[in-house]
Design a protein around this motif. Structure first.
Motif, PDB file in Angstrom:
ATOM      1  N   GLN A 138     -38.258  -6.055 -62.361  1.00 31.22           N
ATOM      2  CA  GLN A 138     -39.165  -5.187 -63.118  1.00 31.22           C
ATOM      3  C   GLN A 138     -38.687  -3.737 -63.075  1.00 31.22           C
ATOM      4  O   GLN A 138     -38.747  -3.030 -64.082  1.00 31.22           O
ATOM      5  CB  GLN A 138     -40.593  -5.316 -62.585  1.00 31.22           C
ATOM      6  CG  GLN A 138     -41.234  -6.640 -62.946  1.00 31.22           C
ATOM      7  CD  GLN A 138     -42.589  -6.865 -62.280  1.00 31.22           C
ATOM      8  OE1 GLN A 138     -42.863  -6.343 -61.206  1.00 31.22           O
ATOM      9  NE2 GLN A 138     -43.424  -7.671 -62.923  1.00 31.22           N
ATOM     10  N   ILE A 153     -38.661 -10.319 -58.126  1.00 35.51           N
ATOM     11  CA  ILE A 153     -39.454  -9.989 -59.318  1.00 35.51           C
ATOM     12  C   ILE A 153     -39.646  -8.475 -59.406  1.00 35.51           C
ATOM     13  O   ILE A 153     -39.465  -7.878 -60.471  1.00 35.51           O
ATOM     14  CB  ILE A 153     -40.810 -10.737 -59.292  1.00 35.51           C
ATOM     15  CG1 ILE A 153     -40.577 -12.225 -59.581  1.00 35.51           C
ATOM     16  CG2 ILE A 153     -41.800 -10.122 -60.277  1.00 35.51           C
ATOM     17  CD1 ILE A 153     -41.783 -13.119 -59.313  1.00 35.51           C
ATOM     18  N   LYS A 168     -38.173 -16.468 -62.514  1.00 31.30           N
ATOM     19  CA  LYS A 168     -38.605 -16.159 -61.138  1.00 31.30           C
ATOM     20  C   LYS A 168     -40.132 -16.227 -61.032  1.00 31.30           C
ATOM     21  O   LYS A 168     -40.665 -16.715 -60.037  1.00 31.30           O
ATOM     22  CB  LYS A 168     -38.123 -14.771 -60.703  1.00 31.30           C
ATOM     23  CG  LYS A 168     -36.634 -14.566 -60.737  1.00 31.30           C
ATOM     24  CD  LYS A 168     -35.936 -15.209 -59.597  1.00 31.30           C
ATOM     25  CE  LYS A 168     -34.441 -14.874 -59.659  1.00 31.30           C
ATOM     26  NZ  LYS A 168     -33.650 -15.688 -58.793  1.00 31.30           N
ATOM     27  N   GLN A 169     -40.818 -15.747 -62.047  1.00 31.86           N
ATOM     28  CA  GLN A 169     -42.283 -15.801 -62.035  1.00 31.86           C
ATOM     29  C   GLN A 169     -42.772 -17.249 -62.071  1.00 31.86           C
ATOM     30  O   GLN A 169     -43.731 -17.602 -61.393  1.00 31.86           O
ATOM     31  CB  GLN A 169     -42.856 -15.007 -63.209  1.00 31.86           C
ATOM     32  CG  GLN A 169     -42.711 -13.513 -63.038  1.00 31.86           C
ATOM     33  CD  GLN A 169     -43.116 -12.724 -64.265  1.00 31.86           C
ATOM     34  OE1 GLN A 169     -42.940 -13.178 -65.395  1.00 31.86           O
ATOM     35  NE2 GLN A 169     -43.642 -11.527 -64.047  1.00 31.86           N
ATOM     36  N   LEU A 204     -36.601 -12.802 -65.159  1.00 32.17           N
ATOM     37  CA  LEU A 204     -37.916 -12.483 -64.606  1.00 32.17           C
ATOM     38  C   LEU A 204     -38.899 -13.620 -64.862  1.00 32.17           C
ATOM     39  O   LEU A 204     -39.633 -14.035 -63.962  1.00 32.17           O
ATOM     40  CB  LEU A 204     -38.446 -11.180 -65.212  1.00 32.17           C
ATOM     41  CG  LEU A 204     -39.854 -10.766 -64.792  1.00 32.17           C
ATOM     42  CD1 LEU A 204     -39.911 -10.456 -63.305  1.00 32.17           C
ATOM     43  CD2 LEU A 204     -40.311  -9.561 -65.608  1.00 32.17           C
TER      44      LEU A 204
END
Length: 157
Positions: free
Chosen positions: A25, A21, A133-134, A130
Motif C-alpha cells: 500500500q 500488505i 495478499k489480501q 496486493l
C-alpha cells in the motif's frame, strides 16, 4: 498442543502478510504521487505549447497579458514572435525558435507519457499482488478463527 502451534503459525503468517500488505500500500501511494507529478508536468507542457503557438500567431508589437501570479497580469508587447528562451535544466536557459521549442516540448511530453505508462503498469502489478495478499490474509484469518473455535471446544468440552 499441536493445535496451539498451528494457531501460532497461522498468526505469524497472518502478521507477515499484513506487513507485506502495508508495504504494498505504501508503494502504491508513492507511485500514485509520482503519477500525479507526471500528469502535472504534462499539463504544464500542454499550457506552454498552447502559449507558444499563440505567440507564433502574433504579429510584431502586439500587446498581450502576462500572468504574474495570484490571478494578476501585466500588459506587455511581444516584439519577437519567432524566438523564445527555454529552460534546459539546472538553471540554464537557451534561445530557440518557437518551432524548436515546440519540438522539445513534444519530446518531453512523450518521455513523461512513457514514464506515466510505466508507473501505471507497476501500479497495476502492485494492485494485483496486493489483492492476492489480501485474499491469502482473509483465508488465514478464517483458518485462525476455525482453529480458535476448535481449541475452545476442545478445552471447554
Amino acid at each position: 498442543m499441536a493445535e496451539k502451534k498451528n494457531e501460532q503459525e497461522i498468526q505469524q503468517e497472518l502478521q507477515r502478510l499484513i506487513a507485506e500488505i502495508n508495504r504494498l500500500q505504501g508503494q502504491m501511494e508513492a507511485i500514485n504521487a509520482q503519477i500525479d507529478l507526471i500528469e502535472s508536468s504534462i499539463s504544464e507542457l500542454n499550457r506552454v505549447e498552447e502559449t507558444l503557438k499563440g505567440v507564433k500567431e502574433l504579429e510584431g508589437d502586439e500587446e498581450v497579458l502576462v500572468p504574474v501570479g495570484a490571478q494578476s497580469f501585466v500588459r506587455a508587447c511581444v516584439t519577437d514572435t519567432e524566438r523564445v528562451i527555454v529552460g534546459i535544466g539546472a538553471g540554464v536557459a537557451v534561445e530557440r525558435t518557437i518551432d524548436e521549442a515546440l519540438e522539445s516540448i513534444d519530446d518531453q511530453r512523450q518521455e513523461l507519457e512513457k514514464a506515466r505508462a510505466e508507473a501505471q503498469q507497476k501500479l497495476q502489478e502492485l494492485a494485483q499482488e496486493l489483492q492476492e495478499k489480501q485474499r491469502k490474509a482473509q483465508e488465514l484469518a478464517q483458518q485462525l478463527e476455525g482453529a480458535q473455535r476448535i481449541a475452545q471446544q476442545s478445552g471447554g468440552g
